[in-house]
Write an enzyme that holds these catalytic residues in place. Structure first.
Site, PDB file in Angstrom:
ATOM      1  N   TYR A  61      63.063 105.400   2.319  1.00  0.00           N
ATOM      2  CA  TYR A  61      63.562 105.834   2.747  1.00  0.00           C
ATOM      3  C   TYR A  61      64.215 107.456   2.267  1.00  0.00           C
ATOM      4  O   TYR A  61      63.356 107.369   1.359  1.00  0.00           O
ATOM      5  CB  TYR A  61      65.052 105.255   2.237  1.00  0.00           C
ATOM      6  CG  TYR A  61      65.218 103.855   2.068  1.00  0.00           C
ATOM      7  CD1 TYR A  61      65.603 103.586   3.437  1.00  0.00           C
ATOM      8  CD2 TYR A  61      65.939 103.003   1.073  1.00  0.00           C
ATOM      9  CE1 TYR A  61      65.862 101.878   3.859  1.00  0.00           C
ATOM     10  CE2 TYR A  61      66.545 101.269   1.590  1.00  0.00           C
ATOM     11  CZ  TYR A  61      66.398 101.172   2.845  1.00  0.00           C
ATOM     12  OH  TYR A  61      66.546  99.658   3.172  1.00  0.00           O
ATOM     13  N   HIS A 129      59.969  94.642   3.526  1.00  0.00           N
ATOM     14  CA  HIS A 129      61.112  94.522   4.904  1.00  0.00           C
ATOM     15  C   HIS A 129      61.678  94.518   5.119  1.00  0.00           C
ATOM     16  O   HIS A 129      62.003  94.156   6.326  1.00  0.00           O
ATOM     17  CB  HIS A 129      60.552  96.361   4.685  1.00  0.00           C
ATOM     18  CG  HIS A 129      62.263  97.494   5.023  1.00  0.00           C
ATOM     19  ND1 HIS A 129      62.363  98.796   4.466  1.00  0.00           N
ATOM     20  CD2 HIS A 129      63.694  97.444   5.390  1.00  0.00           C
ATOM     21  CE1 HIS A 129      63.721  99.174   4.393  1.00  0.00           C
ATOM     22  NE2 HIS A 129      64.455  97.838   4.140  1.00  0.00           N
ATOM     23  N   SER A 208      74.446  95.734   4.299  1.00  0.00           N
ATOM     24  CA  SER A 208      75.226  96.218   5.212  1.00  0.00           C
ATOM     25  C   SER A 208      76.568  95.637   5.026  1.00  0.00           C
ATOM     26  O   SER A 208      76.932  95.583   6.276  1.00  0.00           O
ATOM     27  CB  SER A 208      75.052  96.744   6.983  1.00  0.00           C
ATOM     28  OG  SER A 208      73.777  97.959   6.979  1.00  0.00           O
ATOM     29  N   PRO A 209      77.491  95.221   4.100  1.00  0.00           N
ATOM     30  CA  PRO A 209      78.213  94.171   4.426  1.00  0.00           C
ATOM     31  C   PRO A 209      79.916  94.523   5.454  1.00  0.00           C
ATOM     32  O   PRO A 209      80.493  93.736   5.021  1.00  0.00           O
ATOM     33  CB  PRO A 209      78.397  93.656   2.910  1.00  0.00           C
ATOM     34  CG  PRO A 209      77.869  94.860   2.350  1.00  0.00           C
ATOM     35  CD  PRO A 209      76.839  95.722   3.101  1.00  0.00           C
ATOM     36  N   LEU A 210      80.013  95.643   5.258  1.00  0.00           N
ATOM     37  CA  LEU A 210      80.828  96.957   5.336  1.00  0.00           C
ATOM     38  C   LEU A 210      80.789  96.959   7.170  1.00  0.00           C
ATOM     39  O   LEU A 210      81.539  98.183   7.217  1.00  0.00           O
ATOM     40  CB  LEU A 210      81.647  97.559   4.291  1.00  0.00           C
ATOM     41  CG  LEU A 210      81.273  97.667   3.504  1.00  0.00           C
ATOM     42  CD1 LEU A 210      82.195  98.464   2.676  1.00  0.00           C
ATOM     43  CD2 LEU A 210      82.958  97.068   3.217  1.00  0.00           C
ATOM     44  N   GLY A 211      79.777  96.311   7.894  1.00  0.00           N
ATOM     45  CA  GLY A 211      79.450  97.007   8.638  1.00  0.00           C
ATOM     46  C   GLY A 211      79.221  98.309   9.485  1.00  0.00           C
ATOM     47  O   GLY A 211      79.611  99.092  10.205  1.00  0.00           O
ATOM     48  N   ARG A 212      78.357  98.285   8.280  1.00  0.00           N
ATOM     49  CA  ARG A 212      77.763  99.960   8.144  1.00  0.00           C
ATOM     50  C   ARG A 212      79.318 101.099   8.114  1.00  0.00           C
ATOM     51  O   ARG A 212      79.321 102.196   8.863  1.00  0.00           O
ATOM     52  CB  ARG A 212      77.024 100.722  10.072  1.00  0.00           C
ATOM     53  CG  ARG A 212      75.844  99.693  10.135  1.00  0.00           C
ATOM     54  CD  ARG A 212      75.043 100.181  10.448  1.00  0.00           C
ATOM     55  NE  ARG A 212      73.954  99.155  10.604  1.00  0.00           N
ATOM     56  CZ  ARG A 212      73.520  98.675  10.032  1.00  0.00           C
ATOM     57  NH1 ARG A 212      72.398  99.453   9.035  1.00  0.00           N
ATOM     58  NH2 ARG A 212      72.467  97.583  10.961  1.00  0.00           N
ATOM     59  N   GLY A 213      79.673 100.289   7.857  1.00  0.00           N
ATOM     60  CA  GLY A 213      80.985 101.303   7.332  1.00  0.00           C
ATOM     61  C   GLY A 213      82.646 101.673   8.534  1.00  0.00           C
ATOM     62  O   GLY A 213      83.699 101.428   8.280  1.00  0.00           O
TER      63      GLY A 213
END
Length: 331
Positions: A61, A129, A208-213
């Protein structure tokens, strides 16, 4: 003011207790718009004050800059933190891509470099990773095991590994956690991977538990040029796929209104309800979004609520693959 949110335990043979909700730090340095070191550090400080002590970064990152940012943020507060980082997606300092690297000598070099950037003497959870399909997983995990024996790493993890790879790795050294994408929008691992984790006593760390936002309901249809969601990398954010997926999010919005919470909180609550061995790491570089995410811990969902959510977003309803190039995913 320091608060406390509940904790969860990842792994059984080699167990690690973490905050129920973690914090993904990637976007503070790259991929989701302009990097913001000051905002990222402020967000990490607020996270620790709220009891969100499970922090996730990776050497790639930035590249390399996110580990330095996290290191600055936790200076003087290391004992509060469960610190996770990753190796294996090899990049040059200019950001160019080298490839996936699981060779033992690289594992050792990468760990030492991460320790130096983070400014710590050990990593609590060290992930591969991505699986290097050219190197037997036993060799990679063998090198990671040496890091545990040397005291540089406390627990081992994998990311986006298949059930077969997880079994082989776990036979070399106990795997504490698997980090893979998991949300109402991405449920592939429920078929074989999640049952394998449960059989072996390995925790799940959904990224990404929010679907990438997108599941927050606040994702605009036009993204900034420096946001990876504007590229073909994530097909779910493109054209007709985006329109179809935002229509699904409208269903989540309606259910969230009934619960008196935000769509993002409802989506996170769904992930949290999947088991006490699940600790998601929603990412943000903004304090206000962090605080909203923490509110998901207090959202209680009944069996009927879970069924309603899963009926609103059936597994096969999401349009587009989660990555444009899935070749790095172990299958």
């Amino acid at each position: 003011m320091v608060m406390t949110i509940p904790t969860r335990t990842l792994g059984t043979t080699s167990s690690l207790t973490v905050s129920t909700l973690g914090l993904g730090c990637m976007g503070m340095s790259e991929f989701y718009g302009t990097p913001d070191e000051a905002g990222g550090i402020a967000t990490i400080h607020r996270a620790l004050d709220l009891g969100v002590t499970f922090l996730d970064t990776a050497d790639m990152y930035g590249p390399f800059t996110n580990e330095r940012l996290v290191g600055k943020a936790i200076a003087g507060r290391r004992d509060e933190v469960q610190l996770a980082t990753k190796f294996g997606n090899e990049r040059n300092p200019d950001g160019s891509w080298v490839g996936i690297n699981g060779h033992p000598d690289y594992v050792r070099r990468a760990a030492d470099a991460s320790l130096e950037r983070l400014g710590v003497d050990h990593i609590d959870l060290y992930y591969q990773h991505r699986v290097d399909k050219t190197v037997p997983i036993e060799e990679t995990i063998g090198a990671m095991k040496e890091l545990v024996e040397a005291g540089k790493v406390r627990h081992l993890g994998l990311s986006e590994a298949s059930a077969a790879t997880i079994r082989r790795a776990h036979a070399v050294h106990p795997i504490t956690a698997l980090q893979s994408e998991y949300s109402l929008f991405t449920r592939d691992l429920e078929d074989t991977i999640l049952p394998t984790l449960r059989e072996l006593g390995i925790g799940l760390v959904p990224y990404s538990p929010l679907g990438r936002g997108m599941l927050t309901g606040a994702v605009p249809t036009t993204e900034a040029a420096d946001d990876a969601r504007a590229s073909g990398r994530f097909p779910r954010f493109q054209g007709d796929n985006l329109a179809a997926n935002l229509a699904l999010v409208d269903q989540v919005k309606a259910l969230a209104a009934e619960h008196g919470c935000t769509p993002g909180q409802l989506a996170l609550a769904w992930v949290l309800a999947q088991g006490d061995d699940v600790a998601p790491i929603p990412g943000t570089k903004r304090v206000r979004y962090l605080e909203e995410n923490v509110g998901a811990v207090d959202v209680e969902l009944s069996a009927d609520d879970l069924a309603a959510l899963e009926a609103a977003i059936p597994r096969d309803a999401v349009a587009g693959d989660r990555y444009g190039d899935l070749s790095s995913i172990d299958a």
